[in-house]
Design a protein around this motif. Structure first.
Motif, short mmCIF file in Angstrom:
data_model
loop_
_atom_site.label_atom_id
_atom_site.label_comp_id
_atom_site.label_asym_id
_atom_site.label_seq_id
_atom_site.Cartn_x
_atom_site.Cartn_y
_atom_site.Cartn_z
N MET A 45 -33.55 27.41 -17.76
CA MET A 45 -34.98 27.16 -18.58
C MET A 45 -35.64 28.20 -19.72
O MET A 45 -35.16 29.21 -19.12
CB MET A 45 -36.12 27.11 -17.51
CG MET A 45 -35.62 25.95 -16.18
SD MET A 45 -37.03 25.97 -14.82
CE MET A 45 -36.13 24.91 -13.78
N GLU A 46 -36.28 27.73 -20.55
CA GLU A 46 -36.67 28.48 -21.41
C GLU A 46 -38.09 28.92 -21.01
O GLU A 46 -39.09 27.80 -20.65
CB GLU A 46 -36.85 28.16 -22.81
CG GLU A 46 -35.23 27.96 -23.26
CD GLU A 46 -35.27 27.50 -24.69
OE1 GLU A 46 -36.22 27.46 -25.56
OE2 GLU A 46 -34.09 26.71 -25.19
N LEU B 167 -35.68 37.28 -16.32
CA LEU B 167 -35.64 36.49 -17.40
C LEU B 167 -34.49 37.46 -18.16
O LEU B 167 -34.49 38.52 -18.38
CB LEU B 167 -36.98 37.00 -18.13
CG LEU B 167 -37.50 36.21 -19.18
CD1 LEU B 167 -37.64 34.56 -19.16
CD2 LEU B 167 -38.78 36.51 -19.97
N GLU B 168 -33.83 36.53 -18.79
CA GLU B 168 -32.67 37.05 -19.82
C GLU B 168 -33.12 36.67 -21.22
O GLU B 168 -33.83 36.17 -21.62
CB GLU B 168 -31.25 36.35 -19.41
CG GLU B 168 -30.99 36.44 -17.93
CD GLU B 168 -30.37 37.59 -17.54
OE1 GLU B 168 -30.21 38.34 -18.82
OE2 GLU B 168 -30.61 38.17 -16.51
N ASP B 169 -32.33 37.41 -22.18
CA ASP B 169 -32.37 37.15 -23.77
C ASP B 169 -33.78 37.39 -24.20
O ASP B 169 -34.32 36.55 -24.81
CB ASP B 169 -31.74 35.86 -24.19
CG ASP B 169 -30.25 35.64 -23.60
OD1 ASP B 169 -29.50 36.54 -23.70
OD2 ASP B 169 -29.91 34.52 -23.08
N GLU C 265 -40.21 35.57 -25.05
CA GLU C 265 -39.63 34.50 -24.98
C GLU C 265 -38.26 34.96 -24.35
O GLU C 265 -37.97 36.22 -24.33
CB GLU C 265 -39.32 33.74 -26.26
CG GLU C 265 -40.50 33.34 -26.78
CD GLU C 265 -40.11 32.37 -28.33
OE1 GLU C 265 -40.83 31.68 -28.45
OE2 GLU C 265 -38.92 32.91 -28.99
N GLY C 266 -37.70 34.10 -23.44
CA GLY C 266 -36.54 34.20 -22.87
C GLY C 266 -36.16 33.13 -22.12
O GLY C 266 -36.66 32.01 -21.99
N THR C 267 -35.14 33.08 -21.25
CA THR C 267 -34.29 32.17 -20.37
C THR C 267 -34.26 32.52 -18.88
O THR C 267 -34.15 33.99 -18.76
CB THR C 267 -32.84 31.57 -21.12
OG1 THR C 267 -31.91 32.84 -20.99
CG2 THR C 267 -33.17 31.14 -22.66
N ILE C 268 -34.37 31.71 -18.15
CA ILE C 268 -34.43 31.98 -16.65
C ILE C 268 -33.49 30.89 -15.94
O ILE C 268 -33.43 29.66 -16.30
CB ILE C 268 -35.67 31.96 -16.23
CG1 ILE C 268 -35.77 32.78 -14.77
CG2 ILE C 268 -36.45 30.70 -16.05
CD1 ILE C 268 -37.04 33.14 -14.14
N SER C 269 -32.90 31.28 -14.87
CA SER C 269 -32.00 30.30 -14.27
C SER C 269 -32.49 29.90 -12.80
O SER C 269 -33.02 31.03 -12.13
CB SER C 269 -30.51 30.97 -14.06
OG SER C 269 -29.83 29.83 -13.19
N GLY D 258 -35.90 21.29 -19.73
CA GLY D 258 -35.30 20.02 -20.44
C GLY D 258 -36.44 19.30 -21.01
O GLY D 258 -36.88 19.92 -22.03
N GLU D 259 -36.79 18.02 -20.86
CA GLU D 259 -37.91 17.55 -21.46
C GLU D 259 -39.21 17.87 -21.13
O GLU D 259 -40.39 17.51 -21.62
CB GLU D 259 -37.58 15.81 -21.42
CG GLU D 259 -36.37 15.41 -22.13
CD GLU D 259 -36.04 14.01 -22.35
OE1 GLU D 259 -37.12 13.32 -21.99
OE2 GLU D 259 -35.07 13.73 -22.37
#
Length: 130
Positions: free
Chosen positions: A98-99, A77-79, A88-92, A116-117
């Protein structure tokens, strides 16, 4: 009249004190909760549920999160932000960013992975220390 003024001033000081104490209590409660540990997670996907381990650690005053999956391998998990028991963070995942939003409550966690949606529910339970 002078007594009324003194009473109003004392009431105002008491109200300010109570507000200050309640704000400090909220900050204290936030800093007291510790989400670190190993969590058994489950993500609900249209293709079936994905399970694995999520390791939350504190390193040099910052959180790190490693998500282990038999399907996607180890992800990071980044950021990461953590405020009011919400991380909260983002992952690839397979090149797609993805958040994640994770809400911790004791030894349980629930949240969402935003692709995404689409929104995928995630739940987890912290492993007990032996």
């Amino acid at each position: 009249m002078k007594n009324l003024s003194t009473i109003l001033k004392a009431s105002a000081v008491a109200m300010l004190f109570l507000v200050a104490v309640s704000l400090n209590a909220e900050e204290w409660a936030q800093t007291k909760y510790d989400p670190t540990g190993t969590w058994d997670y489950e993500v609900e996907t249209p293709d079936g549920n994905v399970t694995g381990e999520m390791i939350v650690a504190m390193e040099d005053g910052e959180y790190s999160v490693t998500i282990k999956s038999d399907i996607y391998g180890d992800m990071t998990l980044e950021d990461i932000t953590f405020e009011k028991n919400v991380m909260e963070g983002t992952i690839s995942v397979e090149g797609q960013s993805m958040e994640m939003e994770l809400k911790f409550d004791g030894d349980e966690m629930e949240g969402a992975v935003y692709t995404g949606e689409d929104e995928l529910a995630i739940t987890a339970e912290r492993q007990k220390k032996n």
